[in-house]
Design an enzyme around this catalytic site. Structure first.
Site, short mmCIF file in Angstrom:
data_model
loop_
_atom_site.label_atom_id
_atom_site.label_comp_id
_atom_site.label_asym_id
_atom_site.label_seq_id
_atom_site.Cartn_x
_atom_site.Cartn_y
_atom_site.Cartn_z
N LYS A 1 -9.89 -1.61 6.95
CA LYS A 1 -10.18 -2.86 6.99
C LYS A 1 -10.86 -3.70 8.04
O LYS A 1 -10.19 -3.38 9.21
CB LYS A 1 -8.79 -3.95 6.51
CG LYS A 1 -9.35 -5.18 6.42
CD LYS A 1 -8.35 -6.03 5.41
CE LYS A 1 -7.05 -6.52 6.43
NZ LYS A 1 -6.02 -7.07 5.44
N TRP B 1 0.77 -1.23 -0.11
CA TRP B 1 0.02 0.02 0.06
C TRP B 1 0.88 1.33 -0.06
O TRP B 1 0.64 2.29 -0.65
CB TRP B 1 -1.11 -0.08 1.26
CG TRP B 1 -1.99 -0.85 1.17
CD1 TRP B 1 -2.48 -2.03 0.26
CD2 TRP B 1 -3.41 -0.66 1.67
NE1 TRP B 1 -3.53 -2.43 0.51
CE2 TRP B 1 -4.15 -1.69 1.43
CE3 TRP B 1 -3.82 0.28 2.69
CZ2 TRP B 1 -5.71 -1.96 1.96
CZ3 TRP B 1 -5.21 0.01 3.21
CH2 TRP B 1 -6.05 -0.83 2.62
N ASP C 1 3.17 -1.05 17.62
CA ASP C 1 1.81 -1.47 17.76
C ASP C 1 0.91 -0.14 18.08
O ASP C 1 1.27 0.61 18.93
CB ASP C 1 1.85 -2.18 19.15
CG ASP C 1 0.60 -3.08 19.45
OD1 ASP C 1 -0.26 -2.50 18.73
OD2 ASP C 1 0.58 -3.81 20.43
N ASP D 1 -4.82 -1.23 6.76
CA ASP D 1 -4.91 -2.67 6.34
C ASP D 1 -4.57 -3.59 7.51
O ASP D 1 -4.26 -4.87 7.23
CB ASP D 1 -4.00 -3.09 5.20
CG ASP D 1 -4.34 -4.10 4.34
OD1 ASP D 1 -5.71 -4.45 4.56
OD2 ASP D 1 -3.66 -4.73 3.61
N1 SAM Z 1 -1.12 -3.25 3.44
C1 SAM Z 1 -0.12 -4.11 3.58
C2 SAM Z 1 0.79 -4.21 2.13
O1 SAM Z 1 -0.01 -3.76 1.33
O2 SAM Z 1 1.89 -4.64 2.13
C3 SAM Z 1 -0.29 -5.65 4.08
C4 SAM Z 1 -0.81 -5.52 5.45
S1 SAM Z 1 -1.04 -7.06 6.29
C5 SAM Z 1 -2.44 -7.57 5.68
C6 SAM Z 1 -1.58 -6.58 7.79
C7 SAM Z 1 -0.66 -5.83 8.66
O3 SAM Z 1 -1.27 -5.55 9.91
C8 SAM Z 1 0.62 -6.98 9.23
O4 SAM Z 1 1.81 -6.33 8.70
C9 SAM Z 1 0.67 -6.82 10.62
O5 SAM Z 1 1.98 -6.71 11.30
C10 SAM Z 1 0.09 -5.47 10.85
N2 SAM Z 1 -0.43 -5.20 12.00
C11 SAM Z 1 -1.47 -6.01 12.86
N3 SAM Z 1 -1.65 -5.42 14.02
C12 SAM Z 1 -1.07 -4.20 14.17
C13 SAM Z 1 -0.83 -3.29 15.27
N4 SAM Z 1 -1.51 -3.63 16.48
N5 SAM Z 1 0.01 -2.36 15.11
C14 SAM Z 1 0.67 -2.20 13.89
N6 SAM Z 1 0.44 -3.01 12.82
C15 SAM Z 1 -0.21 -4.31 12.96
#
Ligand code: SAM
Length: 272
Positions: free
Chosen positions: A151, A50, A86, A111
């Site tokens: 999302k 993204w 986080d 996302d």
């Molecule tokens: N949009 C990204 C791309 O196009 O490459 C893909 C995102 S992937 C579906 C979801 C991401 O959300 C993961 O890399 C995960 O580490 C992150 N994530 C989940 N919980 C999170 C949090 N509490 N804080 C930050 N990132 C988080």
């Protein structure tokens, strides 16, 4: 197909870091999210698909900041700032604030997805929790008129969350881009045109008309937000009902005194 579908292959060929890139592209095509020079915040940005799409759309004059739990490798072709942290942790929000400085975001996208347990209601609840976190970020950093994409996995709390978001945007639409896998329960809520009015539609209040607009409407200012009141004149203090809110201004109708008096006269008799 062994999981390696059309969008996976396309991403490989076109140099995108993830198939997810096409989801954001498709949302942008449908909803016109980005403009040249925009500032974009991308939550849950690893591995960076993204970020690539956002950076292409905003161009060199634009600013893109990505946050993820995972480290994000630098992008070769774009100058993108990334933070590791986080988003449910206040410290990460604090560092994001530092990275933003005095800037406001034109677009906030998320996302973020929880680690899947396979237990449907738990995964849904965690997803809504992350989406709410993203919404908090949008409330803090999004400029009036800005756009929000988030999302969420479908489930029982989606409706309430969508209602919450709807109150703060001109409109909210739910989208399932073609690049989302068929079996996926994910949807993207797209909020267009953030509204920062300190009132809500239907609110009744007394305002002071300070100016007159080009069309002759009276204008009252509520914490810097302009409320147009047709039929009111500068210097008036009037009672109004808010009936239409746009990102940067809104409209309110004068409460009709005669209707009021009729109402009161009608109320002379006993209530029961
Ligand atoms: N949009 C990204 C791309 O196009 O490459 C893909 C995102 S992937 C579906 C979801 C991401 O959300 C993961 O890399 C995960 O580490 C992150 N994530 C989940 N919980 C999170 C949090 N509490 N804080 C930050 N990132 C988080």
């Amino acid at each position: 197909m062994g999981g390696k579908d059309e969008f996976y292959n396309r991403a490989k060929q076109q140099g995108y870091r993830s198939r997810a890139s096409y989801k954001l592209q498709q949302i942008d095509e449908a909803e016109e999210l980005f403009e040249r020079g925009d500032t974009v915040v991308d939550l849950g940005a690893a591995p960076g698909g993204w970020l690539q799409v956002a950076a292409e759309e905003v161009g060199e004059q634009g600013t893109v900041i990505g946050v993820d739990l995972q480290r994000i490798d630098d992008l070769d072709d774009h100058d993108v700032e990334t933070l590791r942290g986080d988003m449910t942790d206040e410290r990460t929000q604090h560092y994001l604030g530092k990275a933003m400085g005095d800037e406001k975001a034109d677009v906030v996208v998320s996302d973020m997805a929880p680690n899947m347990t396979g237990e449907y209601s738990l995964d849904h609840a965690r997803s809504v929790h992350l989406a709410r976190q993203a919404f908090e970020v949008a409330e803090e950093f999004l400029a009036p008129g800005g756009h929000f994409v988030v999302k969420v996995f479908q489930g029982e709390d989606l409706h309430d969350f969508r209602e919450e978001v709807s109150e703060h945007f001109e409109y909210v639409r739910a989208m399932s881009p073609e690049a989302s896998r068929d079996a996926s329960s994910e949807v993207f809520l797209v909020g267009k045109g953030r509204i920062t009015a300190p009132v809500e539609e239907g609110d009744r209040l007394t305002v002071e008309i300070e100016h007159e607009g080009d069309e002759g409407d009276g204008i009252a200012y509520l914490e810097g937000y302009s409320l147009f009141v047709p039929g009111a004149e500068a210097g008036d203090t009037v009672e109004v009902v808010v009936d239409d809110l746009k990102p940067k201004f809104g409209f309110a109708e004068l409460v009709d005194d005669e209707d009021e008096n009729d109402g009161e006269r009608g109320g002379d008799s006993d209530d029961g």
